[in-house]
Design a protein around this motif. Structure first.
Motif, short mmCIF file in Angstrom:
data_model
loop_
_atom_site.label_atom_id
_atom_site.label_comp_id
_atom_site.label_asym_id
_atom_site.label_seq_id
_atom_site.Cartn_x
_atom_site.Cartn_y
_atom_site.Cartn_z
N GLY A 261 4.74 18.11 6.32
CA GLY A 261 4.93 18.26 4.88
C GLY A 261 5.55 17.03 4.25
O GLY A 261 5.14 16.59 3.17
N ALA A 262 6.57 16.47 4.95
CA ALA A 262 7.20 15.26 4.42
C ALA A 262 6.19 14.11 4.35
O ALA A 262 6.19 13.32 3.40
N ARG A 267 2.86 10.73 1.06
CA ARG A 267 1.55 10.22 0.71
C ARG A 267 1.27 10.41 -0.79
O ARG A 267 0.75 9.52 -1.46
N ARG A 268 1.65 11.59 -1.33
CA ARG A 268 1.46 11.81 -2.77
C ARG A 268 2.33 10.86 -3.59
O ARG A 268 1.90 10.33 -4.63
N THR A 269 3.58 10.66 -3.12
CA THR A 269 4.46 9.73 -3.84
C THR A 269 3.89 8.31 -3.83
O THR A 269 3.95 7.59 -4.84
N ALA A 270 3.34 7.93 -2.70
CA ALA A 270 2.73 6.60 -2.62
C ALA A 270 1.54 6.48 -3.54
O ALA A 270 1.26 5.41 -4.09
N GLN A 271 0.81 7.61 -3.74
CA GLN A 271 -0.32 7.56 -4.67
C GLN A 271 0.14 7.42 -6.11
O GLN A 271 -0.54 6.80 -6.93
N ALA A 276 3.74 4.29 -11.65
CA ALA A 276 5.14 4.02 -12.00
C ALA A 276 5.40 2.52 -12.11
O ALA A 276 6.12 2.06 -13.00
N VAL A 277 4.82 1.77 -11.20
CA VAL A 277 5.01 0.33 -11.25
C VAL A 277 4.39 -0.26 -12.51
O VAL A 277 4.97 -1.15 -13.16
#
Length: 338
Positions: A261-262, A267-271, A276-277
């Protein structure tokens, strides 16, 4: 009388037939020079020509194209000139042979053929001991051409050693090398080596090392015999079973599920990170533009503030030097006409 004349006629006929046969045999041995057009060549050899006689065939890759016409020694055929050294070339044997060039067909000239590797060698015919002269193309670099120190009377096809001569030379070279081996010195060295080995194994460092190794092996055997290997193996087997049960337990499965799950959340955060950048870059760009505008507005104010500060400083200096003049004004100018 008639019978005597008939006898003489028969004898004369037999003599003539014999002469004709003898001439034909001589021409046959000479390579048929009188019956066909031949060209004479010669070769030189440093080996024995035993088994090769006049009339022996000359073959090109097994095809008879001529016969040997003359065999002799170079020293007798080409005597040395006055003051000329007696070199190895004069120890050779020369062979002259006639070739029927019509049987050769189209071929390059002699110089080009020799450059390409055309050579003559003496070859044995089976196991009968009868030799013949063979013409063939060989490796020109292995058998280079050495010009003779005399002027040949006929075109020269260089000769190379026969197979028997090459084997004999190789055997002689091998025997010479074997004879040059210092057998006595090698035997003495081997005897000295064995003596040193015996001394080392009896009372030298090697013997001490062997004794220490034997003692170490004895201690190791005692340790192995005194150790409880069966119990240690049982404990190791039990520990392996507990580790297997732990890996198959629900706790490990839960940890693996949480890790999955982590990893998915990461992976979703990286997407989402590129968006955000990009927003951060837009914010920084806006802040940079706002800073530029503020600097443009503050610049005139700072200039006015600097001028006001200068005026105040001048006024303060005037108050310090002449306070009454600032309050009452300057005194009147005196009348000079009085």
């Amino acid at each position: 009388m008639a019978s005597g004349r008939a006898l003489y006629a028969r004898v004369g006929a037999l003599v003539l037939v014999g002469i004709v046969l003898a001439v034909g045999f001589v021409l046959f041995l000479a390579g048929g020079r009188g019956l066909q057009t031949t060209e004479v060549f010669e070769s030189y050899f440093e080996e024995s020509v035993q088994g090769l006689d006049v009339g022996a065939p000359v073959r090109y890759r097994g095809v008879a194209i001529g016969r040997v016409t003359q065999i002799g020694l170079v020293a007798a055929e080409y005597p040395r000139q006055q003051g000329e050294a007696y070199s190895r070339g004069f120890q050779r044997v020369f062979l002259r042979f006639g070739l029927d060039l019509a049987q050769v067909g189209e071929a390059p000239d002699l110089a080009e053929a020799v450059r390409l590797g055309l050579r003559a060698r003496i070859t044995a015919q089976g196991i009968t001991g009868v030799n013949y002269l063979e013409l063939d193309f060989v490796n020109a670099e292995r058998f280079p051409v050495t010009p003779p120190p005399w002027q040949p009377r006929f075109p020269v096809i260089p000769g190379v050693p026969s197979t028997v001569a090459q084997v004999t030379n190789a055997a002689e070279l091998l025997i010479q090398r074997i004879a040059d081996i210092p057998v006595d010195q090698i035997s003495n060295d081997i005897a000295g080596l064995l003596s040193n080995l015996n001394r080392q194994t009896s009372d030298g460092d090697l013997a001490q090392t062997l004794r220490e190794a034997a003692a170490t092996m004895a201690l190791l055997r005692q340790a192995v015999e005194g150790a409880d290997l069966a119990g240690a193996l049982g404990e190791f087997r039990a520990a392996a079973g507990e580790a297997r049960a732990l890996l198959n337990g629900p706790e490990v499965r839960g940890i693996l599920a949480n890790a999955n799950g982590a990893a998915a959340e990461l992976r979703r955060t990286a997407q989402r990170l590129p968006g955000a950048v990009e927003g951060l870059e837009r914010t920084l760009r806006s802040a940079r533009e706002t800073t530029v505008d503020i600097q443009a507005e503050l610049l005139p104010i700072l200039i006015d503030l600097r001028a006001t500060t200068a005026n105040l400083r001048a006024t303060a200096e005037q108050l310090r030097s002449s306070p009454s003049q600032l309050l009452f004004g300057a005194p009147p100018t005196p009348d000079r006409r009085r």
